[in-house]
Design an enzyme around this catalytic site. Structure first.
Site, PDB file in Angstrom:
ATOM      1  CG  PHE A 289      42.012  47.426  50.148  1.00 33.15           C
ATOM      2  CD1 PHE A 289      42.390  47.787  51.446  1.00 33.15           C
ATOM      3  CD2 PHE A 289      41.689  46.240  49.832  1.00 33.15           C
ATOM      4  CE1 PHE A 289      42.545  46.736  52.660  1.00 33.15           C
ATOM      5  CE2 PHE A 289      41.868  45.147  50.878  1.00 33.15           C
ATOM      6  CZ  PHE A 289      42.421  45.451  52.169  1.00 33.15           C
TER       7      PHE A 289
ATOM      8  N   PRO B  89      41.665  38.244  39.283  1.00 27.29           N
ATOM      9  CG  PRO B  89      43.310  38.736  37.405  1.00 27.29           C
ATOM     10  CD  PRO B  89      43.165  38.695  39.207  1.00 27.29           C
TER      11      PRO B  89
ATOM     12  N   GLY C 221      36.890  37.153  42.237  1.00 28.97           N
ATOM     13  CA  GLY C 221      35.355  37.635  42.358  1.00 28.97           C
ATOM     14  C   GLY C 221      35.059  37.786  43.517  1.00 28.97           C
TER      15      GLY C 221
ATOM     16  CD  GLU D 207      33.164  49.481  48.684  1.00 32.21           C
ATOM     17  OE1 GLU D 207      32.797  49.256  49.764  1.00 32.21           O
ATOM     18  OE2 GLU D 207      33.725  50.437  48.339  1.00 32.21           O
TER      19      GLU D 207
ATOM     20  CB  THR E 180      27.372  40.642  43.695  1.00 25.16           C
ATOM     21  OG1 THR E 180      27.254  39.741  44.540  1.00 25.16           O
ATOM     22  CG2 THR E 180      28.446  40.882  43.000  1.00 25.16           C
ATOM     23  CB  SER E 181      22.314  42.255  44.191  1.00 21.13           C
ATOM     24  OG  SER E 181      22.512  43.876  43.961  1.00 21.13           O
ATOM     25  CD  GLU E 182      23.694  38.143  42.343  1.00 21.70           C
ATOM     26  OE1 GLU E 182      22.885  38.384  41.400  1.00 21.70           O
ATOM     27  OE2 GLU E 182      24.658  39.147  42.486  1.00 21.70           O
TER      28      GLU E 182
END
Length: 386
Positions: free
Chosen positions: A123, A128, A131, A368, A370-372
């Site tokens: 997928f 670039p 993000g 998949e 970010t923690s944020e």
């Protein structure tokens, strides 16, 4: 509430645990250092039916669900994450979009080969300059009415399973027009491997996941039939978000496996390694560190299984998936750090599994979502203002 697994699930878990111990563990260290894709292991996993676990039998699947998939991913990642992420991405990102949103013809064309492990799908979302801002898609797809083809131009990065010898296609998100309010209309389109103008770059040189295939992709006037549109035109971004929610449950299971693998290796080492006349596990500092590691792995398991249960029963699971992914990924990083510390200098040597775990853990806080992003999703689900 009974958290014990039914016998069918438990048998699956045991079978994969034995496979990971007997087949993956002896081979993966050498493959990892050579940065080689584990084709032989993947073929064996295909014969076991692991790539078809959550799909109906009519498409070559096993008729299972996300709980079954999660159990498999946890046991694989307990030994190696490269193999686990290859399966996770193949199922959650490669095959699942076809199953969820494809036409019957698309399902019949692609799913039997995907569920058998004969073919991998990928997928293409991340770009670039994008993000975490997946809505900032710049890749475009224009429908040429004269030929009935989509003409695609743009590029993607960090795409898993996109350049192996058995990769059959990449589903890409692309801007296909403008919405009424002026926003981007984003759709998803299937691009078969080998299509003219579709270029797959050499594999990235990565910190970890060295046996996983990750590449940059470019599209220069790539033409595919109009019927390669996956799902409804303009719904590509929404489709992806729903797929990502499911994928977070799978990633949480994978992260749990890595966290538990760190415990397994550290308990073994702490019982064998002696310093000052006794096993280092007899020292309270080591024992308490191991207790904390086990706590993280245990709670991570409860988190992903709860989210999977909601998913399987058709209930809302968005917040629970984010909670599970956030906690388990951070637990994996913490456990990998502590496992390396317990092993001392040996933990810095690649011949020890914890060195591989340490290198593999950090990406779990990024990929998949970010923690944020997970914290943002959880806050929204709590009803906080955007």
């Amino acid at each position: 509430m009974d958290h014990r697994l039914d016998e069918e699930y438990e048998q699956l878990r045991r079978t994969v645990a034995e496979f990971a111990k007997d087949v993956i563990a002896p081979a993966i260290g050498d493959l990892y250092e050579k940065h080689e894709f584990p084709y032989t292991i993947i073929r064996e996993m295909g014969r076991m039916g692991l790539f078809g676990l959550p799909f109906p039998e009519e498409y070559g699947g096993m008729g299972g669900d996300y709980l079954a998939l999660g159990l498999v991913l946890e046991e694989l990642a307990r030994v190696d994450s490269s193999v686990a992420i290859t399966l996770e991405a193949a199922v959650s990102l490669g095959a699942m979009p076809i199953y969820r949103f494809g036409t019957e013809e698309q399902k019949q064309t692609w799913l039997p080969k995907l569920t058998s492990g004969e073919m991998l799908g990928a997928f293409g979302l991340t770009e670039p300059g994008g993000g975490s801002d997946a809505g900032a898609t710049r890749t475009t797809a224009r429908l040429d009415e004269a030929t009935g083809e989509w003409v695609i131009n743009g590029g993607k990065c960090f795409i898993t399973n996109s350049g192996t010898d058995i990769t059959g296609f990449v589903t890409v998100t692309a801007v296909t027009g403008t919405k009424g309010g002026g926003g981007k209309e984003i759709s998803t389109i299937i691009v078969p491997a080998g299509t003219k103008g579709f270029t797959v770059a050499p594999p990235y040189s990565k910190v970890g996941w060295n046996c996983s295939d990750t590449r940059e992709l470019s599209f220069t006037d790539v033409r595919v039939p109009a019927e390669n549109l996956l799902g409804e035109r303009g719904r590509g971004y929404a489709q992806f978000l729903s797929i990502l929610d499911e994928g977070r449950v799978a990633i949480a299971a994978l992260a749990t496996g890595l966290a538990q693998g760190c415990v397994d290796e550290s308990v073994r080492y702490a019982g064998e390694r002696e310093a000052f006349g006794r096993p280092i596990g007899a020292n309270q500092a080591i024992a308490f560190k191991l207790a904390d590691m086990e706590l993280r792995a245990h709670n991570s398991r409860l988190g992903w299984r709860h989210a999977a249960s909601l998913l399987v029963h058709g209930e809302g699971f968005k917040k629970e998936a984010a909670l599970a992914k956030l906690y388990s990924s951070e637990s994996a990083v913490d456990n990998a750090r502590d496992a390396t510390q317990i092993h001392g200098g040996y933990g810095f040597m690649n011949e020890f599994p914890v060195a591989r775990f340490w290198r593999d853990a950090k990406i779990l806080e990024i990929g998949e979502g970010t923690s944020e992003v997970q914290r943002m999703l959880i806050a929204r689900e709590l009803g906080l203002p955007r």
